[in-house]
Write a protein that holds these residues in place. Structure first.
Motif, short mmCIF file in Angstrom:
data_model
loop_
_atom_site.label_atom_id
_atom_site.label_comp_id
_atom_site.label_asym_id
_atom_site.label_seq_id
_atom_site.Cartn_x
_atom_site.Cartn_y
_atom_site.Cartn_z
N ARG B 142 0.96 -1.21 -0.21
CA ARG B 142 -0.10 -0.02 -0.01
C ARG B 142 0.78 1.33 0.05
O ARG B 142 0.63 2.13 -0.66
N THR B 296 -9.61 -4.12 -1.35
CA THR B 296 -10.34 -3.67 -0.17
C THR B 296 -11.82 -3.52 -0.61
O THR B 296 -12.39 -3.63 -1.57
N ARG B 297 -12.33 -3.36 0.49
CA ARG B 297 -14.06 -3.04 0.43
C ARG B 297 -14.33 -2.13 -0.43
O ARG B 297 -15.14 -2.10 -1.27
N GLU B 298 -13.40 -0.82 -0.45
CA GLU B 298 -13.57 0.26 -1.17
C GLU B 298 -13.51 -0.08 -2.45
O GLU B 298 -14.25 0.50 -3.49
N LEU B 699 -17.58 8.06 -6.42
CA LEU B 699 -18.41 7.51 -5.71
C LEU B 699 -18.59 7.99 -4.25
O LEU B 699 -17.27 7.97 -3.44
N CYS B 700 -19.67 8.44 -3.71
CA CYS B 700 -19.74 8.97 -2.28
C CYS B 700 -19.69 8.06 -1.23
O CYS B 700 -19.11 8.18 -0.26
N ASN B 701 -20.39 6.84 -1.51
CA ASN B 701 -20.79 5.92 -0.48
C ASN B 701 -19.96 4.58 -0.58
O ASN B 701 -20.72 3.53 -0.63
N LYS B 702 -18.64 4.71 -0.31
CA LYS B 702 -18.03 3.37 -0.70
C LYS B 702 -17.40 2.78 0.78
O LYS B 702 -16.25 2.55 0.87
N TRP B 704 -19.39 0.31 4.16
CA TRP B 704 -20.51 -0.34 4.80
C TRP B 704 -21.47 0.55 5.64
O TRP B 704 -22.48 0.22 5.95
N HIS B 705 -20.88 1.62 5.94
CA HIS B 705 -21.60 2.52 6.78
C HIS B 705 -22.41 3.25 5.93
O HIS B 705 -23.56 3.37 6.11
N ASP B 706 -21.88 3.92 4.69
CA ASP B 706 -22.33 4.64 3.97
C ASP B 706 -23.61 4.21 3.09
O ASP B 706 -24.56 4.72 2.42
N TYR B 707 -23.14 2.88 2.66
CA TYR B 707 -23.74 2.24 1.72
C TYR B 707 -24.71 1.18 2.65
O TYR B 707 -24.17 0.37 3.01
N LYS B 708 -26.18 1.29 2.42
CA LYS B 708 -26.86 0.82 3.64
C LYS B 708 -27.48 -0.46 2.99
O LYS B 708 -28.59 -0.60 2.88
N LEU B 709 -26.60 -1.57 3.45
CA LEU B 709 -27.34 -2.90 3.50
C LEU B 709 -28.34 -3.14 4.68
O LEU B 709 -28.01 -2.65 5.74
#
Lengths: 328, 788
Positions: B142, B296-298, B699-702, B704-709
Motif C-alpha cells: 500500500r 479492499t472493500r472500497e 463514488l460517495c458511499n464506498k 458499509w456504513h454509507d452504503y446501507k445494507l
C-alpha cells in the motif's frame, strides 16, 4: 487505505503520563478506538503516536452527577441510575451504532468523534480537510445540515451529545501537560461551529483530554425521551434525532409545561437546541395546538440544501410524535 | 446416536431406494424421498461455522507476497505521466508493473466487445487500475502504491443515464453516448389494447443502483510451479476464471488450475474474474513468489459491479373484469462505460401476466461509473418495482383485490417466447396458497379500515400516525431450467464409502448439500458420510459458473445420472458374480438383492469392486426437452408499518411462496428464501449507490456504513418460506427448478404495495427511505389542501 507502520503506540499508566505524551507533535488520544482506527485507516486523521487511555480506570466511574469519559456506551445504555435519572441519555446510548460499537465505544469518544460526511471521509480534499471548498454544500447532501450550515455543512454524529445538551451537562477537560489543570465547558459550548472554525469539531485543544461529563440534577418530575430516525434499524447515524426533557407544573401532564429542553441531532454541526420550540411549550398545556406550534417553531430558521429538505418535515414529525407521547 | 452409529455409511435396514433403470434409460421421477427435500443440516456446516474451512482470503503460502493496485481517482481521465521510481526503491517491494511492462500490455475485454487495456491510460471510470505492486507485506504494498506519482488530465464525465443525452452532456464515447440501438419488443398492438381498456395507469419509476458487496472480498492467490499456474479465487465459477486467465495470458487450459473450494458469497459479481487474477499471476511469475491480491472493500465497491439504476415509464391497461389489455414499458439505464444497463428489465412486462398487446423499449447509455455485473435476477426486481405497483393501482381503480387481479391474468404459456408451454407453472398456486397462508383477506380488511379511518380524520398528521399495510407481488424468473454442459463423477471405494466430484461452486446456496443428498437418495448411504470435492479445475469435471439459478437443475440431474451409472456398473458386476440376469437384481443400499429370492450380496463384496478398489459413475448433463420453458415462479406477501410522521417503514412479516419444483433440501431452500427476502428489503428500503453527480462524479458511499445494507433489525423475525412443490416430471430427472433468484424479485414491489395499502401513497423510486416516504406524504397532503 492502511494505517502507517511507523505509528507509535503508548498505553498510559495514569492521566499525567497520557497528558505529558499528548503534548508531542502528532499525538492523539485513543479511548475505545472505534472511530479513531477507522480514521487512521482512511487517512482522514493523521497521527504519529497513539496514546491509549484505556488503562485509566479512574475515568470509567459513573456517579449520580458525573460520568467518566471511559464509561462505555453500552454501560450508559443499561445503567439503572442513568435510566432513572437521565432517561433520554440512556435511550440515546442504546441508539448508538451496534452492540459491538456500544461495547467498544466510550462516552468521551462519542462526544469527540469525527464527522461522518462522506466527502470528508472520502478522498475529496474538502474545506475541513484543508481544501478550499465544501463539496457537500452543492453536492450529495441528503444527510447534511439544515441549521448552522455555514462554510461546512456536516452534521455532528453523536447521539449522546444531543441528550447531554438537553440535560445541560458540562464537559470536564484535563490538560494540557498535567492533570491538575482542568476546565469544564457547558456541552452547548463544547462544539465548534464551522463558521467559527471549519477545521475542528470541539473546543478540546492540543494536549487536552476529556475526562468526564457532569450532569446536574434535572428538574423535579422531569420526563425525558430520545428518538432517532435512521436509514436502517441499526449501525447508522441519525437522519434526525431529538432529545426532549420536560417538566410539568405539579408533575401533572395535564398542567402547563414549566421546563422544556428540545435538542435536535443530525441536523447541524452540533447538537441543535430548538429554543423557539421550547418557548412555545413553556407555560402552555401540552395539547395538539401547542405541539403543532412548537414543531413549527423548531424549523422556522431551518434552511435546506438541495437534497435534505425532508429534514424539515422530519424534525417536525419527530417532535410531534414524541411530544404527543409525552402528553400521554 | 453413538459415535459408532455416526460413522455408519449406510442407513439401517428397511430403506427403499429408487429403482435403477437399465443402461441408457432415464431414471424415473422420484416420488417419496428419503433424504432429498428433508430438513438436513449442511454437509459442510461444521467446517464453515468452526472456521476450519479455508477460503481464498485465508490462503497463506510460504514466501507469499502481497499485491495492491494504483487506481484512477477520477471518473474520466487520461494518465499523462506515471513515475514508479520511488515505489520501486522502497525496501520490501519486489515488482511494480504497469502498461509499459511487456507482459502486462494486454488488451482487456469488459464483456460486451471492447474494453481497452489491462492498465489503460485512458480511464473511463473511477477505480480503473493503472499500476500494481507486489511487496513483502500488505502495508508495504500500500505504501508503494502511494509512492507512485501519477498525473492526470481530468476529462468531462457523465454520471447518470438520465444525464447522458442532455444537450450539454459531454460526449464520452465515439459515436455518441448511447450504447447500441434501443432494444424493442412488440406483441400485438398496444394502441388498440389501451383503446380497449376500461382503466389505464401510467407512472414513472426509478430504481437505484445497487452495489455488489459479498462478505468475502474479491481476490485471489496466484502461484506458479514451473509452467503451471494455480489460482485460489473467491469465485462462482472456477472454470470461467480458468478460461479467462488462460485467455489473457495465452496459456493452455491444462496449465491453469483454479481452486474455489470455499467462497464467501457471490450474487453475480463473481461469475467472472477481475483484473486482479491476471495481475496476481503476472506478479507471481515476475517475482517467482506466490502473490496474494485481495481487494479492499472500497475497491470492490468501485470496480466489482452493480445492479444498474433504471428509469422506467410503465403504462398498463385493464378491462373492468380484470383482463389486461396492454402493457407498455419504456426504460433506460447504464451499465457503466462498456456494458448495457437494461438487460431483462422488461422480462416481467413481456412474460409474467397474460396480455395480448405488449411493447417495450429499452435504451442503454454509457456513463463514467463502475461496470454493471449480473446481480441476483438481473433486471427483474427493477421491472417488478414498476409493473407490480401499476397492477395494484389498476386493481384499486377497477375495484378488484390485487391477488385476484393477478390470478385473472396467469398465463398458460411463455408469451415472450412466442407461446412455448412451461414445464410447470405454479404462479396461481403461489398467489392462492400464499394468500391463504398469509391471511391476506383478513389483513386487507383490517388495513383498509385503519387507512380509511385515518384519511377520514384528515389523514396526514392525524392519529394514530403509525399505519399498517399489506402488499403482494408475483414473479417469474427468466431462466432456472439449467442445461448442459456439466459433468459429475461419483466414486465408490472398496469399503463402500463415496465421494462426489463436481465442478460447481457452492456459493453459500447449499450446492454441496443438495448434490450429496441426491447421491444419498440413490445409493442409500448416509448424507454425512459423502465426501464432496468440488470447484477445482485440476481435479473436478467441468461445470459452468453458478448463476442464473442454474446449479441445482444443471448439476443435480448430472449427479443423479452419475450415481445411477455407478449403480448400473455395480449391478452389472454383481450379475456376473451371481450368474443372475441384471434385471433380477435390485440395488438396495448396503446390499444388492436378488428379486424373489432370499439372497443378497453386500456391495463391498462385489469382487470386481474389490479388485479395482474403486468404481466411478459419470453423469453428463444432457439438453432439456425441446419446446418447453422451464421457469420458477413466486409470490411474495408482506405486512409493513409506516410511521406517517417520520417516513419510517418497518417490515413486520414476510411470506415467500416459491414454485421451484421439487424442494431439494428444505433447510437450504428456506435459507435461500430468507436471504432473497433480506436482499429484496435492501433493494426496496435501504440500498443506493450515490455518485457525486453534478460535481466530481466520484463514488460517495464506498463503505458499509454509507452504503446501507439492511441489518438484522430491518429483516422481520416473522419470515415464512412456503414451498409450492409441484411435481414437474418434464423439467429434468430431479424435478427441480432454480430458486436463488426468484426469491428476491417481487420483494421490494410487495413492500411498495404495502406502503400504499397502509397510507395511500405510492413510492416511485427506490429505496423507500424516510426521505422518500415523507416526500410522498407531503405530496399527498399538498394535493388534499389544493382540493380544499
Amino acid at each position: 487505505m492502511s494505517i502507517s507502520q511507523d505509528l507509535a503506540y503508548l498505553r498510559a499508566a495514569d492521566l499525567d503520563e497520557a497528558l505529558r505524551h499528548l503534548e508531542k507533535d502528532g499525538a492523539c488520544v485513543h479511548g475505545g478506538g472505534s472511530d479513531l482506527v477507522t480514521c487512521l485507516r482512511e487517512g482522514t486523521v493523521t497521527c504519529a503516536q497513539v496514546i491509549s487511555i484505556g488503562g485509566l480506570d479512574d475515568l470509567r466511574a459513573i456517579t449520580p452527577t458525573s460520568i467518566g469519559a471511559l464509561a462505555t456506551i453500552a454501560e450508559l445504555g443499561r445503567h439503572e441510575e442513568i435510566e432513572r435519572r437521565l432517561p433520554a441519555l440512556a435511550a440515546a446510548a442504546r441508539a448508538v451504532g451496534s452492540p459491538q460499537l456500544r461495547n467498544q465505544g466510550t462516552l468521551g469518544g462519542n462526544l469527540c468523534q469525527k464527522p461522518r460526511c462522506w466527502y470528508w471521509r472520502g478522498d475529496f480534499h474538502c474545506l475541513r480537510q484543508g481544501g478550499d471548498t465544501c463539496y457537500a454544500a452543492f453536492g450529495q447532501n441528503h444527510g447534511h445540515a439544515i441549521f448552522g450550515a455555514e462554510a461546512c455543512v456536516y452534521v455532528h454524529p453523536s447521539d449522546t451529545a444531543v441528550a447531554l445538551t438537553a440535560y445541560e451537562a458540562r464537559v470536564r477537560i484535563a490538560g494540557p501537560g498535567r492533570s491538575s489543570r482542568t476546565r469544564t465547558v457547558p456541552v452547548d459550548e463544547f462544539f465548534v461551529l464551522p463558521a467559527d472554525d471549519p477545521t475542528r469539531e470541539t473546543v478540546v485543544g492540543r494536549g487536552e483530554i476529556v475526562t468526564a461529563v457532569e450532569v446536574p440534577a434535572p428538574p423535579d418530575g422531569h420526563v425525558g425521551v430520545y428518538r432517532k430516525i435512521r436509514a436502517r434499524g441499526a449501525w447508522d447515524f441519525a437522519l434526525t434525532s431529538a432529545a426532549i426533557v420536560l417538566a410539568f407544573e405539579g408533575g401533572d401532564r395535564g398542567k402547563p409545561v414549566r421546563h422544556a429542553r428540545l435538542v435536535l441531532g443530525g441536523v447541524a454541526p452540533a447538537p441543535w437546541r430548538a429554543a423557539a420550540a421550547e418557548q412555545a411549550l413553556v407555560g402552555r398545556r401540552l395539547d395538539e395546538s401547542t405541539i403543532a406550534a412548537a414543531a413549527e417553531a423548531a424549523v422556522a430558521d431551518a434552511s435546506a440544501l438541495d437534497h435534505n429538505g425532508f429534514k424539515i418535515d422530519l424534525v417536525q414529525g419527530v417532535l410531534r410524535e414524541e411530544l404527543q407521547s409525552l402528553a400521554g | 446416536m453413538s459415535a459408532r452409529d455416526d460413522e455408519r455409511l449406510y442407513h439401517e435396514q428397511g430403506v427403499t431406494l429408487p429403482e435403477t433403470p437399465p443402461p441408457s434409460t432415464d431414471p424415473p421421477p422420484w416420488r417419496e424421498t428419503l433424504t432429498v427435500g428433508k430438513r438436513r443440516s449442511r454437509v459442510d456446516g461444521y467446517e464453515r461455522l468452526s472456521g476450519a474451512a479455508i477460503y481464498p482470503s485465508d490462503m497463506q503460502l510460504p514466501g507469499m507476497l502481497h499485491a495492491a493496485f494504483l487506481r484512477c481517482p477520477h471518473p474520466h481521465a487520461k494518465l499523462t505521466s506515471l513515475d514508479t521510481r520511488a515505489a520501486r526503491a522502497l525496501p520490501g517491494v519486489h515488482a511494480v508493473i504497469d502498461d509499459t511492462t511487456p507482459e502486462a500490455a494486454i488488451d482487456w475485454n469488459y464483456q460486451g466487445g471492447e474494453g481497452g487495456r489491462l492498465f489503460a491510460g485512458h480511464c473511463r471510470f473511477e477505480g480503473a487500475p493503472v499500476a500494481a505492486v507486489a511487496a513483502e507485506t500488505p502495508h508495504i504494498a500500500r505504501e508503494a502504491v502511494e509512492a507512485i506519482v501519477a498525473e492526470w488530465e481530468v476529462l468531462p464525465h457523465v454520471s447518470d443515464a438520465r444525464d447522458a443525452d442532455a444537450e450539454d452532456a459531454p460526449r464520452i464515447r465515439d459515436g455518441g453516448n448511447r450504447i447500441g440501438e434501443p432494444s424493442i419488443y412488440t406483441r400485438g398492438d398496444v394502441a388498440q389494447g389501451f383503446a380497449e381498456a376500461d382503466a389505464v395507469v401510467e407512472r414513472d419509476f426509478h430504481t437505484a443502483c445497487e452495489l455488489h458487496t459479498p462478505l468475502e472480498l474479491h481476490g485471489c492467490v496466484a502461484a506458479w510451479d514451473g509452467l503451471d499456474l494455480t489460482i485460489w479465487e473467491s469465485t462462482q465459477g472456477c472454470f470461467r476464471v480458468q478460461e479467462q486467465v488462460a485467455g489473457y495470458l495465452d496459456l493452455p487450459l491444462s496449465r491453469v488450475r483454479v481452486v474455489g473450494h470455499y467462497m464467501g458469497g457471490g450474487f453475480g459479481s463473481k461469475l467472472e474474474t477481475g483484473k486482479y487474477a491476471v495481475v496476481a499471476a503476472l506478479l507471481a511469475r515476475r517475482t517467482g513468489r506466490p502473490v496474494k491480491l485481495v481487494l479492499t472493500r472500497e475497491e470492490t465497491m468501485l470496480v466489482c459491479g452493480n445492479r444498474p439504476a433504471n428509469s422506467m415509464h410503465m403504462k398498463v391497461g385493464v378491462r373492468k373484469d380484470g383482463t389486461l389489455t396492454a402493457i407498455e414499458l419504456t426504460g433506460r439505464g447504464s451499465g457503466g462505460f462498456w456494458r448495457g444497463g437494461t438487460g431483462l428489465v422488461d422480462w416481467l412486462a413481456k412474460d409474467l401476466y397474460a396480455c395480448p398487446n405488449v411493447r417495450t423499449e429499452l435504451t442503454s447509455w454509457a456513463t463514467n461509473a463502475g461496470n454493471q455485473r449480473p446481480f441476483r435476477a438481473p433486471g427483474h426486481p427493477q421491472g417488478s418495482w414498476a409493473l407490480e405497483q401499476v397492477l395494484d393501482e389498476l386493481a384499486g381503480t377497477i375495484g378488484i383485490d390485487p391477488v385476484e387481479l393477478r390470478l385473472r391474468n396467469v398465463p398458460g404459456e411463455s408469451q415472450a417466447r412466442g407461446g412455448v408451454p412451461y414445464s410447470s407453472t405454479g404462479l396461481a398456486e403461489c398467489l392462492r396458497d400464499g394468500a391463504r397462508e398469509f391471511g391476506w383477506e383478513e389483513a386487507r380488511r383490517r388495513t383498509r379500515e385503519s387507512r380509511e379511518a385515518w384519511l377520514a380524520r384528515g389523514g396526514n398528521g392525524g392519529a394514530p400516525h403509525r399505519l399498517r399495510g399489506v402488499g403482494v407481488g408475483g414473479c417469474v424468473w427468466v431462466a432456472g431450467g439449467g442445461g448442459p454442459p456439466a459433468t459429475v463423477l461419483v466414486r465408490m471405494y472398496a469399503d463402500g464409502s463415496v465421494t462426489l466430484n463436481m465442478g460447481a461452486a457452492d456459493i453459500g446456496t447449499g450446492t454441496r448439500t443438495v448434490m450429496a443428498s441426491i447421491v444419498a437418495e440413490e445409493l442409500g448411504v448416509r448424507l454425512e458420510t459423502i465426501q464432496v470435492e468440488n470447484a477445482d479445475t485440476g481435479t473436478t469435471a467441468f461445470s459452468g459458473p453458478s448463476g442464473g439459478s442454474k446449479t441445482v437443475p444443471t448439476d443435480g440431474p448430472a449427479t443423479r445420472d452419475a450415481t445411477v451409472a455407478l449403480k448400473q456398473q455395480l449391478l452389472a458386476w454383481a450379475s456376473e458374480q451371481l450368474d443372475t440376469p441384471r434385471e433380477n437384481l435390485r440395488y438396495a443400499g448396503e446390499f444388492i438383492e436378488v428379486r424373489g429370492r432370499d439372497q443378497r450380496l453386500k456391495v463391498t463384496d462385489v469382487e470386481r469392486l474389490q479388485r479395482r478398489r474403486s468404481v466411478v459413475g459419470v453423469g453428463h448433463r444432457g439438453p432439456n426437452q425441446e419446446g418447453l420453458a422451464i421457469c420458477p415462479f413466486a409470490a411474495h406477501f408482506c405486512e409493513v408499518e409506516v410511521d406517517t410522521l417520520t417516513g419510517e417503514v418497518r417490515v413486520l412479516r414476510f411470506l415467500g411462496a416459491q414454485d421451484s419444483g421439487r424442494v431439494m433440501s428444505r433447510k437450504t431452500f428456506d435459507s435461500q428464501v430468507y436471504g432473497g427476502i433480506a436482499m429484496g428489503i435492501g433493494f426496496g428500503l435501504t440500498e443506493e449507490r450515490v455518485l457525486d453527480r453534478g460535481q466530481t462524479g466520484k463514488l460517495c458511499n464506498k463503505s458499509w456504513h454509507d452504503y446501507k445494507l439492511p441489518t438484522a433489525m430491518d429483516v422481520p423475525a416473522d419470515l415464512v418460506s412456503l414451498p409450492i412443490e409441484l411435481q414437474d416430471d418434464r423439467c429434468n430427472n430431479i424435478g427441480a427448478k432454480g430458486l436463488g433468484e426468484p426469491v428476491t424479485i417481487p420483494t421490494a414491489s410487495a413492500i411498495a404495495n404495502a406502503i400504499h395499502d397502509a397510507c395511500g401513497v405510492w413510492i416511485d423510486d427506490t429505496p423507500a427511505s424516510p426521505p422518500r416516504v415523507l416526500a410522498a406524504l407531503r405530496r399527498q397532503r399538498d394535493r388534499k389542501e389544493a382540493r380544499r
